[in-house]
Design a protein around this motif. Sequence first.
Motif, PDB file in Angstrom:
ATOM      1  N   PRO A 148     -20.757  53.875 -64.146  1.00  0.00           N
ATOM      2  CA  PRO A 148     -21.987  53.616 -64.906  1.00  0.00           C
ATOM      3  C   PRO A 148     -21.855  52.384 -65.794  1.00  0.00           C
ATOM      4  O   PRO A 148     -20.779  52.106 -66.318  1.00  0.00           O
ATOM      5  N   ARG A 149     -22.940  51.660 -65.920  1.00  0.00           N
ATOM      6  CA  ARG A 149     -22.958  50.475 -66.773  1.00  0.00           C
ATOM      7  C   ARG A 149     -24.135  50.588 -67.722  1.00  0.00           C
ATOM      8  O   ARG A 149     -25.251  50.876 -67.310  1.00  0.00           O
ATOM      9  N   VAL A 150     -23.855  50.370 -69.021  1.00  0.00           N
ATOM     10  CA  VAL A 150     -24.884  50.450 -70.045  1.00  0.00           C
ATOM     11  C   VAL A 150     -24.835  49.168 -70.863  1.00  0.00           C
ATOM     12  O   VAL A 150     -23.752  48.690 -71.215  1.00  0.00           O
ATOM     13  N   GLU A 151     -25.988  48.612 -71.141  1.00  0.00           N
ATOM     14  CA  GLU A 151     -26.094  47.440 -72.006  1.00  0.00           C
ATOM     15  C   GLU A 151     -27.098  47.726 -73.110  1.00  0.00           C
ATOM     16  O   GLU A 151     -27.981  48.572 -72.957  1.00  0.00           O
ATOM     17  N   TYR A 152     -26.947  46.997 -74.188  1.00  0.00           N
ATOM     18  CA  TYR A 152     -27.862  47.109 -75.324  1.00  0.00           C
ATOM     19  C   TYR A 152     -28.451  45.747 -75.609  1.00  0.00           C
ATOM     20  O   TYR A 152     -27.781  44.726 -75.463  1.00  0.00           O
ATOM     21  N   GLU A 153     -29.721  45.749 -76.017  1.00  0.00           N
ATOM     22  CA  GLU A 153     -30.400  44.528 -76.404  1.00  0.00           C
ATOM     23  C   GLU A 153     -31.366  44.867 -77.532  1.00  0.00           C
ATOM     24  O   GLU A 153     -31.738  46.033 -77.724  1.00  0.00           O
ATOM     25  N   LEU A 154     -31.758  43.849 -78.274  1.00  0.00           N
ATOM     26  CA  LEU A 154     -32.781  44.056 -79.288  1.00  0.00           C
ATOM     27  C   LEU A 154     -34.103  44.362 -78.597  1.00  0.00           C
ATOM     28  O   LEU A 154     -34.462  43.709 -77.608  1.00  0.00           O
ATOM     29  N   SER A 155     -34.807  45.349 -79.091  1.00  0.00           N
ATOM     30  CA  SER A 155     -36.149  45.630 -78.587  1.00  0.00           C
ATOM     31  C   SER A 155     -37.099  44.580 -79.164  1.00  0.00           C
ATOM     32  O   SER A 155     -36.700  43.770 -80.017  1.00  0.00           O
ATOM     33  N   GLU A 156     -38.323  44.609 -78.733  1.00  0.00           N
ATOM     34  CA  GLU A 156     -39.315  43.704 -79.315  1.00  0.00           C
ATOM     35  C   GLU A 156     -39.426  43.958 -80.825  1.00  0.00           C
ATOM     36  O   GLU A 156     -39.504  43.027 -81.617  1.00  0.00           O
ATOM     37  N   TYR A 157     -39.411  45.229 -81.199  1.00  0.00           N
ATOM     38  CA  TYR A 157     -39.442  45.613 -82.618  1.00  0.00           C
ATOM     39  C   TYR A 157     -38.191  45.104 -83.333  1.00  0.00           C
ATOM     40  O   TYR A 157     -38.262  44.582 -84.440  1.00  0.00           O
ATOM     41  N   GLY A 158     -37.036  45.216 -82.680  1.00  0.00           N
ATOM     42  CA  GLY A 158     -35.787  44.723 -83.252  1.00  0.00           C
ATOM     43  C   GLY A 158     -35.775  43.219 -83.442  1.00  0.00           C
ATOM     44  O   GLY A 158     -35.186  42.704 -84.395  1.00  0.00           O
ATOM     45  N   LEU A 159     -36.435  42.511 -82.535  1.00  0.00           N
ATOM     46  CA  LEU A 159     -36.520  41.047 -82.663  1.00  0.00           C
ATOM     47  C   LEU A 159     -37.232  40.635 -83.948  1.00  0.00           C
ATOM     48  O   LEU A 159     -36.990  39.554 -84.477  1.00  0.00           O
ATOM     49  N   SER A 160     -38.090  41.519 -84.463  1.00  0.00           N
ATOM     50  CA  SER A 160     -38.777  41.199 -85.725  1.00  0.00           C
ATOM     51  C   SER A 160     -37.823  41.170 -86.909  1.00  0.00           C
ATOM     52  O   SER A 160     -38.173  40.674 -87.972  1.00  0.00           O
ATOM     53  N   LEU A 161     -36.592  41.661 -86.725  1.00  0.00           N
ATOM     54  CA  LEU A 161     -35.570  41.614 -87.782  1.00  0.00           C
ATOM     55  C   LEU A 161     -34.782  40.300 -87.781  1.00  0.00           C
ATOM     56  O   LEU A 161     -33.994  40.058 -88.679  1.00  0.00           O
ATOM     57  N   GLU A 162     -35.011  39.463 -86.784  1.00  0.00           N
ATOM     58  CA  GLU A 162     -34.195  38.256 -86.613  1.00  0.00           C
ATOM     59  C   GLU A 162     -34.191  37.354 -87.848  1.00  0.00           C
ATOM     60  O   GLU A 162     -33.142  36.863 -88.258  1.00  0.00           O
ATOM     61  N   SER A 163     -35.331  37.144 -88.479  1.00  0.00           N
ATOM     62  CA  SER A 163     -35.360  36.278 -89.665  1.00  0.00           C
ATOM     63  C   SER A 163     -34.575  36.906 -90.821  1.00  0.00           C
ATOM     64  O   SER A 163     -33.903  36.205 -91.577  1.00  0.00           O
ATOM     65  N   ILE A 164     -34.637  38.226 -90.940  1.00  0.00           N
ATOM     66  CA  ILE A 164     -33.861  38.921 -91.979  1.00  0.00           C
ATOM     67  C   ILE A 164     -32.371  38.773 -91.696  1.00  0.00           C
ATOM     68  O   ILE A 164     -31.585  38.467 -92.596  1.00  0.00           O
ATOM     69  N   LEU A 165     -31.977  38.983 -90.452  1.00  0.00           N
ATOM     70  CA  LEU A 165     -30.567  38.872 -90.079  1.00  0.00           C
ATOM     71  C   LEU A 165     -30.053  37.455 -90.273  1.00  0.00           C
ATOM     72  O   LEU A 165     -28.943  37.249 -90.762  1.00  0.00           O
ATOM     73  N   ASN A 166     -30.871  36.452 -89.900  1.00  0.00           N
ATOM     74  CA  ASN A 166     -30.474  35.056 -90.105  1.00  0.00           C
ATOM     75  C   ASN A 166     -30.305  34.748 -91.585  1.00  0.00           C
ATOM     76  O   ASN A 166     -29.354  34.057 -91.978  1.00  0.00           O
ATOM     77  N   ALA A 167     -31.214  35.264 -92.415  1.00  0.00           N
ATOM     78  CA  ALA A 167     -31.101  35.046 -93.861  1.00  0.00           C
ATOM     79  C   ALA A 167     -29.826  35.690 -94.408  1.00  0.00           C
ATOM     80  O   ALA A 167     -29.137  35.095 -95.242  1.00  0.00           O
ATOM     81  N   LEU A 168     -29.499  36.888 -93.928  1.00  0.00           N
ATOM     82  CA  LEU A 168     -28.267  37.550 -94.375  1.00  0.00           C
ATOM     83  C   LEU A 168     -27.036  36.759 -93.942  1.00  0.00           C
ATOM     84  O   LEU A 168     -26.089  36.604 -94.731  1.00  0.00           O
ATOM     85  N   CYS A 169     -27.042  36.248 -92.718  1.00  0.00           N
ATOM     86  CA  CYS A 169     -25.913  35.441 -92.235  1.00  0.00           C
ATOM     87  C   CYS A 169     -25.772  34.153 -93.034  1.00  0.00           C
ATOM     88  O   CYS A 169     -24.665  33.763 -93.416  1.00  0.00           O
ATOM     89  N   ASN A 170     -26.887  33.484 -93.284  1.00  0.00           N
ATOM     90  CA  ASN A 170     -26.844  32.237 -94.059  1.00  0.00           C
ATOM     91  C   ASN A 170     -26.337  32.478 -95.470  1.00  0.00           C
ATOM     92  O   ASN A 170     -25.529  31.706 -95.989  1.00  0.00           O
ATOM     93  N   TRP A 171     -26.812  33.554 -96.104  1.00  0.00           N
ATOM     94  CA  TRP A 171     -26.353  33.869 -97.452  1.00  0.00           C
ATOM     95  C   TRP A 171     -24.870  34.185 -97.438  1.00  0.00           C
ATOM     96  O   TRP A 171     -24.116  33.732 -98.297  1.00  0.00           O
ATOM     97  N   GLY A 172     -24.430  34.950 -96.443  1.00  0.00           N
ATOM     98  CA  GLY A 172     -23.009  35.295 -96.332  1.00  0.00           C
ATOM     99  C   GLY A 172     -22.137  34.069 -96.147  1.00  0.00           C
ATOM    100  O   GLY A 172     -21.065  33.956 -96.746  1.00  0.00           O
TER     101      GLY A 172
END
Length: 124
Positions: A78-102
Motif C-alpha cells: 500500500p502507498r499513502v501520500e498526504y497533500e494540503l487540501s484546498e482548505y489547507g492551502l488557505s493556511l499558506e500565507s500564515i505558514l509563510n509568515a511563521l517561517c519568515n518570522w522564525g
Amino acid sequence: MEKEATRKKYNISVEATLEVIGGKWKCVILCHLTHGRKRTSDLKRLMPSITQKMLTQQLRELEEDGVVNRIVYNQVPPRVEYELSEYGLSLESILNALCNWGETHIIKKYGDKYAVLEDSILNQ
C-alpha cells in the motif's frame, strides 16, 4: 448544521486557529506539505525527532479538520501520500509568515540561519 449543545466556544478567534494547527508538529508538517505531496516516510525523514505514532496522530487530526488530504493508492504494498487540501492551502500565507518570522528570529539570536537549520529543511 452543528447542534448548539456540541458547539465549541472560543474567547478569541485565534484559539480556533491554534486548535487546528497548534502544537509542536502540525505547523512543521504543514510547512513541508506546502512543497508538495509527501509520503509518511518522507515526512518522517524530514522530521527525524517525531515518533511514528505522533506523526500518524497529527496527520489524522489534520485530515479530520480538513486541512490535509490522505491519498491511498490501491497497490501492493500500500502507498499513502498526504497533500494540503484546498482548505489547507488557505493556511499558506500564515505558514509563510511563521517561517519568515522564525528565520528573522534565528538570525537575530544566532547571526546565521545556516548554523542552526538542518540541511534537509533547506534542500526540499
